[in-house]
Scaffold this active site. Structure first.
Site, PDB file in Angstrom:
ATOM      1  N   CYS A 105       0.843  -1.198   0.000  1.00 43.84           N
ATOM      2  CA  CYS A 105       0.000   0.000   0.000  1.00 43.84           C
ATOM      3  C   CYS A 105       0.881   1.252   0.000  1.00 43.84           C
ATOM      4  CB  CYS A 105      -0.918  -0.004   1.218  1.00 43.84           C
ATOM      5  SG  CYS A 105      -0.057   0.101   2.798  1.00 43.84           S
ATOM      6  N   CYS A 134       2.866   1.769   3.210  1.00 44.37           N
ATOM      7  CA  CYS A 134       3.944   0.781   3.347  1.00 44.37           C
ATOM      8  C   CYS A 134       5.119   1.141   2.449  1.00 44.37           C
ATOM      9  CB  CYS A 134       3.433  -0.618   3.017  1.00 44.37           C
ATOM     10  SG  CYS A 134       2.116  -1.167   4.116  1.00 44.37           S
TER      11      CYS A 134
END
Length: 82
Positions: free
Chosen positions: A10, A13
Site C-alpha cells: 500500500c 507501506c
C-alpha cells in the site's frame, strides 16, 4: 543489521520503506532493508497492523509511520546492543 519493512504494498507501506532506506543510508554501516509482503510471514510474526518495522528480528513499530528520528534511534540502539 537487517531492517524488515512489513506491508502488502500500500502507499503507506511503500512510503515507510523509502523512509527507512533513507535513514539507513544516512546512518551508514552494514544495513540491509528488506520488504516483506507475504501475509503469512506477517501473521507468524504477530503483525496485525501495517506498516510495521523490525530491526534484527525485534518488532519496533506497527500500524503507523514513525519519524526519521525514531527510526534512527532504533538503529543506534540495535547497534549498541549488537
Amino acid at each position: 543489521m537487517k531492517i524488515e519493512v512489513f506491508g502488502p504494498g500500500c502507499t503507506r507501506c511503500e512510503a515507510l520503506e523509502q523512509l527507512v532506506a533513507g535513514v539507513a543510508a544516512s546512518e551508514g554501516g552494514n544495513i540491509t532493508v528488506e520488504k516483506v509482503r507475504d501475509m503469512a510471514q506477517m501473521m507468524e510474526r504477530g503483525i496485525m497492523s501495517v506498516p510495521a518495522i523490525a530491526i534484527d528480528g525485534k518488532l519496533c513499530s506497527t500500524g503507523r509511520i514513525p519519524s526519521k528520528e525514531e527510526i534512527a534511534g532504533w538503529i543506534r540502539t540495535a547497534r549498541e546492543a549488537g
